[in-house]
Write a protein that holds these residues in place. Structure first.
Motif, short mmCIF file in Angstrom:
data_model
loop_
_atom_site.label_atom_id
_atom_site.label_comp_id
_atom_site.label_asym_id
_atom_site.label_seq_id
_atom_site.Cartn_x
_atom_site.Cartn_y
_atom_site.Cartn_z
N GLY A 35 0.79 -1.26 -0.17
CA GLY A 35 0.26 0.24 0.33
C GLY A 35 0.66 1.33 0.19
N GLU A 36 0.54 2.17 0.05
CA GLU A 36 0.89 3.95 0.14
C GLU A 36 -0.05 4.68 0.89
OE1 GLU A 36 1.64 6.74 -3.37
OE2 GLU A 36 3.38 4.89 -3.38
N VAL A 37 0.65 5.84 1.64
CA VAL A 37 -0.07 6.38 2.16
C VAL A 37 0.33 8.04 1.96
CG1 VAL A 37 -0.11 7.70 4.66
CG2 VAL A 37 -0.34 5.26 4.37
N THR A 38 -0.42 8.89 1.46
CA THR A 38 0.10 9.97 0.91
C THR A 38 -0.39 11.48 1.50
OG1 THR A 38 0.06 9.31 -1.31
CG2 THR A 38 0.01 11.90 -1.00
N LEU A 39 0.31 12.48 2.15
CA LEU A 39 0.26 13.45 2.77
C LEU A 39 0.10 14.22 2.11
CD1 LEU A 39 1.36 12.43 6.13
CD2 LEU A 39 -1.28 11.64 5.27
N GLY A 40 -1.21 15.41 2.29
CA GLY A 40 -0.71 16.16 2.00
C GLY A 40 -2.23 17.68 2.22
N LYS A 41 -1.93 18.76 1.53
CA LYS A 41 -2.47 19.92 2.40
C LYS A 41 -3.87 20.87 1.03
CE LYS A 41 0.48 22.06 3.36
NZ LYS A 41 1.07 23.86 4.68
N HIS A 42 -4.76 21.49 1.85
CA HIS A 42 -5.78 21.82 1.17
C HIS A 42 -6.86 22.97 1.77
CE1 HIS A 42 -8.43 18.87 2.86
NE2 HIS A 42 -9.34 19.71 2.56
N ILE A 43 -6.91 24.09 1.73
CA ILE A 43 -7.52 24.87 2.07
C ILE A 43 -9.04 25.08 2.00
CG2 ILE A 43 -7.97 27.34 2.12
CD1 ILE A 43 -4.89 27.30 0.67
N GLU A 44 -9.79 25.02 3.67
CA GLU A 44 -11.43 25.07 3.68
C GLU A 44 -11.56 26.55 4.43
OE1 GLU A 44 -12.69 22.37 6.26
OE2 GLU A 44 -12.22 20.77 4.58
N THR A 45 -12.46 27.34 3.79
CA THR A 45 -13.11 28.04 4.36
C THR A 45 -13.77 28.52 5.11
OG1 THR A 45 -14.20 28.72 1.93
CG2 THR A 45 -11.79 29.79 2.36
N GLU A 46 -14.39 29.21 5.75
CA GLU A 46 -15.53 29.21 6.63
C GLU A 46 -15.51 30.90 7.05
OE1 GLU A 46 -15.04 28.07 11.29
OE2 GLU A 46 -13.51 27.25 10.09
N THR A 47 -16.18 31.61 7.84
CA THR A 47 -16.94 32.77 8.10
C THR A 47 -16.73 32.87 9.83
OG1 THR A 47 -18.48 32.96 6.16
CG2 THR A 47 -19.09 34.40 8.34
N ALA A 48 -16.11 33.61 10.08
CA ALA A 48 -16.04 33.61 11.78
C ALA A 48 -16.76 35.07 11.96
CB ALA A 48 -14.29 33.33 11.80
N SER A 49 -16.37 35.20 13.20
CA SER A 49 -17.22 35.98 14.08
C SER A 49 -16.17 36.37 15.50
CB SER A 49 -18.41 36.15 14.22
OG SER A 49 -18.48 35.59 15.11
N VAL A 50 -15.89 37.32 15.45
CA VAL A 50 -15.21 37.99 16.99
C VAL A 50 -16.23 39.20 17.16
CG1 VAL A 50 -13.45 40.10 15.62
CG2 VAL A 50 -13.13 39.04 17.41
N THR A 51 -16.24 39.55 18.64
CA THR A 51 -16.73 39.95 19.24
C THR A 51 -15.89 41.19 19.55
OG1 THR A 51 -18.61 38.64 20.24
CG2 THR A 51 -18.05 40.53 21.02
N LEU A 52 -16.03 42.64 20.15
CA LEU A 52 -15.62 44.05 20.52
C LEU A 52 -16.62 45.26 21.54
CD1 LEU A 52 -12.70 44.51 20.42
CD2 LEU A 52 -12.94 45.76 18.53
N ASP A 53 -15.55 44.98 21.99
CA ASP A 53 -16.79 46.42 22.98
C ASP A 53 -16.15 47.89 22.60
OD1 ASP A 53 -18.61 44.80 24.53
OD2 ASP A 53 -17.52 44.21 26.12
N ILE A 54 -16.88 47.88 22.15
CA ILE A 54 -16.36 49.97 21.91
C ILE A 54 -17.33 50.47 22.52
CG2 ILE A 54 -15.63 48.88 19.62
CD1 ILE A 54 -18.33 50.41 18.27
N GLN A 55 -16.82 52.13 22.93
CA GLN A 55 -16.72 53.18 23.25
C GLN A 55 -17.64 54.28 22.14
OE1 GLN A 55 -14.02 54.51 26.53
NE2 GLN A 55 -14.68 52.28 27.27
#
Length: 280
Positions: A165-185
Motif C-alpha cells: 500500500g501507500e500513504v500520501t499526505l497533503g494540504k488543502h484550504i477550507e474557508t468558513e465565516t468567523a465572527s469576533v465580538t469587540l466592545d467599543i465606546q
C-alpha cells in the motif's frame, strides 16, 4: 583426475564413516588367508574410493601396492577387507608404491594392466580414459555393497518483500465565516437646563457682565473597530513507519521414503545408523 589421501580429503573421515576407520582393517583373501593390511585410501575429487594402499606381507615378501577398489569387499563389522585372486605373481608385478610417488595416468595404468583381464576389451588412451570404463576394477561389488538413497521432502520457507500500500499526505484550504465580538465606546453630549439655587436673587450691577458670543466647546470621541487577520500554527503532523511482526504458519503434505527390509532364511542382518558416506 587427481587422487587424494583419505585424511587429506576429509580430515574427519572417521566421523563420516560412523567411527569406522578403513585404515585399520586387515586384508584377507576370500579363502581366509591374511595377505596384508590397509595403510591408506586414495579418493578422487568427488570423494569416491579408487585405490587401497596395501601393506603386503605375503610369505617373505613385503611391499606397498595400490589395489583398485573394485577388487575388494570391505566388511567393517569383521574389520576386514576381502580380495579374491590376489596372487604372488600379481604382487610381484605391481610397482612398489612410495609415499612420494607421482600418481599420474601412466602410473595408474601400470597398476591397472596387472589386474586387467585380457578379455576386457579396454584400450588405454590417457586423454579419454575414465574409471567408468572398467567397473571391474573401480566399481563396488554390487552383491555386497549395494547402495540406494532414501529421499524426503521438507518445507522451505522464504520471505519476499512486496508493496502492500501507500500513504500520501497533503494540504488543502477550507474557508468558513468567523465572527469576533469587540466592545467599543462612543461619547455623546447631554445638555441639561436646571433652575439655579439663587434664582430670584438680585445681582449687583457692578458684578453683572453681559457678553455676546460666549461659546463653550466640548470634544466628543468614539472608538471604531479595526479587524485584520493573522496566521498561527494550529497543528503539527509527523509521519513515520513502524514495523510490526507476526508469525505465519503454513502447512502442506510432505513425503519421506522409509526403508523396508525383508529377509528370507535365518540371516543375521546389522543395520548401522546413516552416515554421510556417499562415496562407498
Amino acid at each position: 583426475m587427481p587422487l587424494h589421501k583419505l585424511e587429506h580429503f576429509d580430515p574427519d573421515y572417521r566421523e563420516t564413516f560412523g567411527g569406522d576407520d578403513v585404515k585399520a582393517l586387515e586384508l584377507y583373501t576370500e579363502g581366509g588367508e591374511r595377505v596384508g593390511s590397509v595403510a591408506n585410501v586414495l579418493v578422487d575429487d568427488d570423494g569416491r574410493f579408487r585405490y587401497l594402499i596395501i601393506d603386503i606381507t605375503l610369505d617373505f615378501l613385503t611391499k606397498k601396492i595400490l589395489l583398485p577398489i573394485g577388487l575388494s569387499r570391505i566388511d567393517y563389522p569383521a574389520r576386514r577387507v576381502y580380495v579374491d585372486g590376489l596372487s604372488r605373481q600379481q604382487v610381484e608385478s605391481l610397482p612398489d608404491h612410495k609415499e612420494d610417488a607421482i600418481l599420474n595416468n601412466d602410473y595408474e595404468e601400470k597398476v591397472r594392466s596387472v589386474f586387467r583381464s585380457p578379455t576386457s576389451g579396454v584400450t588405454y588412451d590417457r586423454d579419454t580414459y575414465n574409471y567408468q570404463k572398467e567397473p571391474a576394477l573401480y566399481g563396488l561389488n554390487e552383491q555386497s555393497d549395494q547402495t540406494f538413497k532414501l529421499y524426503e521432502e521438507r518445507l522451505v520457507a522464504n520471505k519476499q518483500r512486496i508493496k502492500s500500500g501507500e500513504v500520501t499526505l497533503g494540504k488543502h484550504i477550507e474557508t468558513e465565516t468567523a465572527s469576533v465580538t469587540l466592545d467599543i465606546q462612543k461619547e455623546r453630549v447631554v445638555i441639561e437646563r436646571v433652575v439655579p439655587t439663587e434664582v430670584g436673587k438680585v445681582v449687583n450691577p457692578s458684578e453683572l457682565q453681559f457678553q455676546e458670543g460666549e461659546v463653550a466647546r466640548i470634544e466628543v470621541y468614539e472608538e471604531t473597530p479595526e479587524i485584520h487577520k493573522e496566521a498561527f500554527v494550529r497543528e503539527e503532523v509527523r509521519v513515520k513507519k513502524v514495523v510490526e511482526r507476526e508469525t505465519v504458519e503454513a502447512q502442506d503434505t510432505i513425503r519421506r521414503e522409509e526403508l523396508d527390509l525383508n529377509t528370507v532364511g535365518n540371516l543375521h542382518v546389522e543395520e548401522n545408523p546413516p552416515t554421510t558416506d556417499e562415496a562407498i
